[in-house]
Design a protein around this motif. Structure first.
Motif, PDB file in Angstrom:
ATOM      1  N   ASP A 124       0.672  -1.164   0.032  1.00 46.67           N
ATOM      2  CA  ASP A 124       0.015   0.310   0.449  1.00 46.67           C
ATOM      3  C   ASP A 124       1.028   1.393   0.137  1.00 46.67           C
ATOM      4  OD1 ASP A 124       0.413  -0.905   2.831  1.00 46.67           O
ATOM      5  OD2 ASP A 124      -0.797   0.405   3.754  1.00 46.67           O
ATOM      6  N   MET A 125       1.784   1.234   0.885  1.00 43.53           N
ATOM      7  CA  MET A 125       3.075   2.761   0.487  1.00 43.53           C
ATOM      8  C   MET A 125       3.397   2.773  -0.451  1.00 43.53           C
ATOM      9  SD  MET A 125       4.911   2.534   4.591  1.00 43.53           S
ATOM     10  CE  MET A 125       4.797   1.083   4.492  1.00 43.53           C
ATOM     11  N   SER A 162       9.843   2.390   4.839  1.00 43.54           N
ATOM     12  CA  SER A 162       9.741   0.731   4.174  1.00 43.54           C
ATOM     13  C   SER A 162      11.174   0.158   3.749  1.00 43.54           C
ATOM     14  CB  SER A 162       8.870   1.008   3.375  1.00 43.54           C
ATOM     15  OG  SER A 162       8.731  -0.200   1.940  1.00 43.54           O
ATOM     16  N   GLY A 164      11.336  -1.466   1.217  1.00 46.20           N
ATOM     17  CA  GLY A 164      10.827  -1.825  -0.601  1.00 46.20           C
ATOM     18  C   GLY A 164      10.285  -0.447  -1.201  1.00 46.20           C
ATOM     19  N   ASP A 304      14.891  -9.527  10.451  1.00 45.00           N
ATOM     20  CA  ASP A 304      16.335 -10.451   9.591  1.00 45.00           C
ATOM     21  C   ASP A 304      17.137 -11.104  10.599  1.00 45.00           C
ATOM     22  OD1 ASP A 304      16.935  -8.631   6.640  1.00 45.00           O
ATOM     23  OD2 ASP A 304      14.502 -10.099   7.673  1.00 45.00           O
ATOM     24  N   VAL A 326       8.309  -5.472  12.976  1.00 43.87           N
ATOM     25  CA  VAL A 326       8.678  -4.658  11.693  1.00 43.87           C
ATOM     26  C   VAL A 326       7.429  -5.319  10.789  1.00 43.87           C
ATOM     27  CG1 VAL A 326       9.951  -5.042   9.924  1.00 43.87           C
ATOM     28  CG2 VAL A 326      10.970  -4.441  12.043  1.00 43.87           C
TER      29      VAL A 326
HETATM   30  C1  EPZ Z   1      13.281  -5.257   3.345  1.00 39.29           C
HETATM   31  O1  EPZ Z   1      11.635  -6.502   3.271  1.00 39.29           O
HETATM   32  C2  EPZ Z   1      13.878  -7.208   3.250  1.00 39.29           C
HETATM   33  N1  EPZ Z   1      14.090  -7.771   1.881  1.00 39.29           N
HETATM   34  C3  EPZ Z   1      13.790  -7.988   4.339  1.00 39.29           C
HETATM   35  O2  EPZ Z   1      14.291  -9.446   4.516  1.00 39.29           O
HETATM   36  C4  EPZ Z   1      13.761  -7.011   5.418  1.00 39.29           C
HETATM   37  O3  EPZ Z   1      13.475  -8.069   6.606  1.00 39.29           O
HETATM   38  C5  EPZ Z   1      12.967  -5.627   5.214  1.00 39.29           C
HETATM   39  O4  EPZ Z   1      13.101  -5.335   4.454  1.00 39.29           O
HETATM   40  C6  EPZ Z   1      12.803  -4.644   6.318  1.00 39.29           C
HETATM   41  O5  EPZ Z   1      14.427  -4.660   6.816  1.00 39.29           O
HETATM   42  C7  EPZ Z   1      14.618  -7.613   0.725  1.00 39.29           C
HETATM   43  O6  EPZ Z   1      15.055  -6.517   0.892  1.00 39.29           O
HETATM   44  C8  EPZ Z   1      14.794  -8.297  -0.571  1.00 39.29           C
HETATM   45  P1  EPZ Z   1       9.410  -3.104   3.964  1.00 39.29           P
HETATM   46  P2  EPZ Z   1      10.488  -5.444   2.284  1.00 39.29           P
HETATM   47  O7  EPZ Z   1       8.694  -3.114   3.502  1.00 39.29           O
HETATM   48  O8  EPZ Z   1      11.187  -4.483   1.570  1.00 39.29           O
HETATM   49  C9  EPZ Z   1       5.217  -3.148   5.428  1.00 39.29           C
HETATM   50  C10 EPZ Z   1      14.937 -11.666   4.494  1.00 39.29           C
HETATM   51  O9  EPZ Z   1      14.667 -12.385   5.148  1.00 39.29           O
HETATM   52  N2  EPZ Z   1       4.723  -2.660   4.471  1.00 39.29           N
HETATM   53  O10 EPZ Z   1      10.678  -2.694   5.228  1.00 39.29           O
HETATM   54  O11 EPZ Z   1       8.974  -6.140   2.234  1.00 39.29           O
HETATM   55  C11 EPZ Z   1       5.558  -5.405   5.770  1.00 39.29           C
HETATM   56  O12 EPZ Z   1       4.236  -5.479   5.349  1.00 39.29           O
HETATM   57  C12 EPZ Z   1      14.241 -10.642   3.683  1.00 39.29           C
HETATM   58  O13 EPZ Z   1      16.253 -11.049   3.562  1.00 39.29           O
HETATM   59  C13 EPZ Z   1       3.388  -2.144   4.923  1.00 39.29           C
HETATM   60  O14 EPZ Z   1       2.525  -2.448   5.350  1.00 39.29           O
HETATM   61  O15 EPZ Z   1      10.061  -4.463   3.868  1.00 39.29           O
HETATM   62  C14 EPZ Z   1       6.519  -5.140   6.839  1.00 39.29           C
HETATM   63  O16 EPZ Z   1       5.639  -5.254   8.489  1.00 39.29           O
HETATM   64  C15 EPZ Z   1      12.827 -10.899   4.663  1.00 39.29           C
HETATM   65  N3  EPZ Z   1       3.342  -2.042   3.268  1.00 39.29           N
HETATM   66  C16 EPZ Z   1       7.234  -3.866   7.309  1.00 39.29           C
HETATM   67  O17 EPZ Z   1       5.936  -2.835   6.425  1.00 39.29           O
HETATM   68  C17 EPZ Z   1       4.106  -1.203   2.558  1.00 39.29           C
HETATM   69  O18 EPZ Z   1       4.276  -0.712   1.563  1.00 39.29           O
HETATM   70  C18 EPZ Z   1       8.443  -3.436   6.533  1.00 39.29           C
HETATM   71  O19 EPZ Z   1       8.476  -3.882   5.035  1.00 39.29           O
HETATM   72  C19 EPZ Z   1       5.536  -2.029   2.700  1.00 39.29           C
HETATM   73  C20 EPZ Z   1       6.025  -2.900   4.295  1.00 39.29           C
END
Ligand code: EPZ
Length: 415
Positions: A124-125, A162, A164, A304, A326
């Motif tokens: 969503d973000m 976030s 990503g 992680d 997280v």
């Molecule tokens: C990245 O995932 C990493 N993956 C993850 O590593 C890591 O755990 C995470 O960042 C946090 O550091 C890669 O880089 C490929 P986020 P990402 O967006 O980008 C919520 C591993 O084990 N969120 O920072 O998906 C989400 O659900 C993996 O190597 C929303 O709600 O992480 C989560 O609860 C696992 N809406 C939190 O934010 C959004 O639009 C953090 O997600 C985006 C995220």
């Protein structure tokens, strides 16, 4: 289904070389599409997630292949902005294709990247931020169709830092005329690596590593040769493996600054850790003390490494408390450690772990990548033999995991 067979009780000792970071390489592979010239990613880890990303690139006409240990990507054959579900379903990082295809071709159609074992992982973000920059986005039938013909520069404020969403916005904005600002962005080292990679291709990105990133749009990017940062999570996993076995290990190709929260946590425990540029020397005793951890976005304690620390806590004297702030479902591995005799109680996002004298080997199953690594660490210290099913999860993010452990004296083999 491949499994690991581990005979516990061996202290790890010797030297291990850390690979380049999975979570740096995946966005770099997407970023390589922003030029039609050749991009070479040096020392790219040969892990399942990289091969999944190669499949995605190839299915839209991009050349991607390993030449020795380097990954060569050339996007001059890019022939589609539609990423099919069949390839995207394996990898959440397919979401990065959104940003690069919008930057390059002003259009993108990708399937909703599925949730996974650790949470719903919505985007969503990503969607809200792109919409605020003028991207027209339709979400229906499990896919997202985007039109960036009227995308403009502007200021985006992320509700949560976030990783990503920050990376997708950086990738999407490199050609947008004017200055795009991302506030409350993620500060992970992998974000800094993406900035350095893009700037090496001629982009104008600044501020990565802080809570505000600025992107000045440029007309085009050129090819580059780039070596990604070391994998701080792999390094942390080997540090914790040394701690849980009471071993003595030298870890090469690591940036200690990027895992300072872990080093700080273990130095206060019973580990002797010394740093020398890109080498960490760690020597641990058998008497380990319990600890408290709250995972948070960088520079907080990395989510992680939460599972690996939970495994360590099962054999520490006293009661440890670990809270996962997280992801909403990142303790699935705990029930497998409990089968080994661990005393873990879960209260929502908090685990209370009472140290036990020993764990006992048995047959367990990896629920996800880092949970799987935690189960291997449990097997290293358990009495008897542990069989860990679901090795494929672990091979998504660790290059030659069992061989590196074997070289450190562990009794582990893939069966
Ligand atoms: C990245 O995932 C990493 N993956 C993850 O590593 C890591 O755990 C995470 O960042 C946090 O550091 C890669 O880089 C490929 P986020 P990402 O967006 O980008 C919520 C591993 O084990 N969120 O920072 O998906 C989400 O659900 C993996 O190597 C929303 O709600 O992480 C989560 O609860 C696992 N809406 C939190 O934010 C959004 O639009 C953090 O997600 C985006 C995220």
């Amino acid at each position: 289904m491949e499994k690991y067979q581990i005979k516990g009780g061996r202290r790890l000792s010797g030297k291990v070389e850390i690979s380049c970071a999975k979570n740096a390489v995946l966005p770099l592979m997407a970023g390589a599409l922003l030029t039609n010239e050749e991009v070479l990613i040096k020392n790219c880890p040969k892990i399942v997630d990289v091969y999944s990303m190669i499949k995605i690139l190839r299915c839209i006409g991009v050349d991607a292949e390993f030449i020795g240990n380097d990954l060569r990507i050339c996007a001059d054959g890019l022939n589609s902005e539609v990423v099919p579900f069949s390839v995207a379903k394996e990898l959440r990082s397919s979401v990065f294709m959104l940003g690069v295809l919008l930057a390059k071709n002003k259009r993108a159609e990708i399937p909703y990247p599925g949730g996974c074992e650790i949470g719903l992982r919505p985007i969503d973000m990503h969607v809200a931020s792109l919409k605020s920059l003028g991207v027209v986005i339709e979400e229906d039938g499990g896919k997202i169709t985007c039109d960036a013909s009227n995308m403009k520069s502007g200021v985006v404020y992320l509700d949560f830092p976030s990783v990503g969403a920050t990376e997708n916005l950086m990738l999407a904005s490199v050609f947008t005329k004017g200055e795009t600002i991302i506030k409350n962005c993620a500060k992970e080292p992998e974000i800094v690596d993406l900035m350095n990679f893009l700037n090496g291709m001629g982009a104008k990105v600044s501020g990565a590593g802080t809570d505000t990133i600025k992107i000045d749009g440029v007309k085009r990017l050129h090819g580059t040769i780039y070596k990604p940062i070391p994998d701080r999570i792999e390094a942390g996993t080997f540090i914790i493996a040394t701690a849980i076995t009471g071993g003595e290990v030298e870890i090469f190709n690591v940036n200690p600054e990027n895992i300072s929260s872990l080093i700080h946590k273990l130095c206060n425990n019973t580990c002797k850790i010394s740093l020398n540029n890109d080498i960490i020397y760690i020597k641990c005793g058998k008497s380990r003390k319990s600890f408290t951890i709250d995972t948070n976005p960088y520079p907080g304690f990395p989510t992680d490494l939460q599972a690996q620390m939970t495994a360590l806590a099962t054999v520490c004297k006293g009661t440890s408390v670990i809270t996962e702030n997280v992801f909403e479902m990142r303790f699935k591995f705990a029930k497998e450690l409990i089968k080994m005799g661990a005393d873990i109680k879960l209260y929502g996002r908090t685990a209370i772990i009472k140290g036990v004298r020993k764990l006992f080997g048995t047959t367990i199953t990896a629920p996800d990548l880092r949970g799987g690594a935690a189960l291997v660490l449990g097997g290293l210290v358990a009495e008897g033999t542990t069989i860990v099913n679901g090795v494929r999860h672990i091979e998504r993010g660790y290059d030659g995991f069992e061989n590196k452990l074997l070289a450190l004296g562990a009794d582990i083999k893939k069966i």
